[in-house]
Design a protein around this motif. Structure first.
Motif: not given
Length: 230
Positions: A75-76, A107, A130-131, A135-136, A138-139
């Motif tokens: 995550f970044t 995922s 998280v989403t 981890g926005k 990334v998703y």
């Protein structure tokens, strides 16, 4: 069968490489750090390169019958393009070299839908944080990859695991079109599901959910392990 594995040096990628070699396949493994790759085998070729570099992807795809992607990234807050950028380069290479089968991992959280067994805390607090925050980026990139796959003319499959954890052996995991019972997936089960898609036609041009149904750690213990990671 000659199988190309992207993200081969990640936690799932290493397990996938081991399982593919144990099954007797020829494997070409792409990793940015080939000198650190721990697996040596007479049927393994380790290729150094980045999936965001088309010149690195081309020789890995050329001659491969199946491409399995275990790509992942932490995550970044920075823009992420490893999923969609790597997917686009791979799709372009597959078109050039006539490879048709492509399986990728995203995922179970990409849809934002509640987990069937998640409960109030997980579905209303933890997963949205998280989403949508942690981890926005990334998703968001996983969703771009799924759109690329759906628009391609390859025999693609998207595997959506849930929260990843480690077990010593492959279990009798669940792989279904709809989200299965549970919110966790062991990396060995995910690797096994990836390898299965090399020959299984059930989920061609479909999404499949991979869930480990036994020996799941508690949510609190998983959060504790993640919090202790450096």
């Amino acid at each position: 069968m000659r199988i190309a594995i992207l993200g081969a040096n990640g936690p799932t990628g290493r397990l996938l490489t081991e399982q593919a070699l144990a099954a007797g396949h020829d494997v070409v493994a792409l990793t940015r750090r080939p000198d650190e790759f721990p697996i040596v085998h007479q049927k393994l070729v380790v290729a150094g390169g980045d999936v965001l570099d088309p010149d690195a992807v081309d020789p890995v795809v050329d001659g491969s019958e199946v491409v399995l992607s275990a790509l992942g990234t932490p995550f970044t807050k920075e823009q992420v393009e490893v999923y969609s950028g790597g997917g686009r380069n791979t799709l372009d290479a597959m078109k050039r070299f006539g490879t048709s089968r492509f399986v990728v991992v995203t995922s179970g959280a990409v849809t934002g839908e509640p987990e069937p067994t998640g409960g109030f805390l997980f579905n209303r607090v933890l997963q949205p944080y998280v989403t949508n925050v942690l981890g926005k980026t990334v998703y968001d990139d996983m969703r771009r990859l799924e759109e690329l796959m759906a628009d391609s003319d390859t025999d693609w499959t998207v595997l959506r695991p849930s929260g990843l954890f480690d077990l010593p052996e492959v279990t009798e995991y669940s792989i279904t079109a709809e989200h299965g019972p549970g919110r966790l997936t062991s990396r060995r089960d995910l690797a096994a599901a990836l390898l299965l898609q090399a020959t299984d036609q059930r989920f061609v041009r479909k999404v499949a959910h991979v869930i480990t149904t036994v020996d799941n750690p508690s949510l609190l213990s998983m959060m504790w392990r993640e919090a202790r990671k450096k």
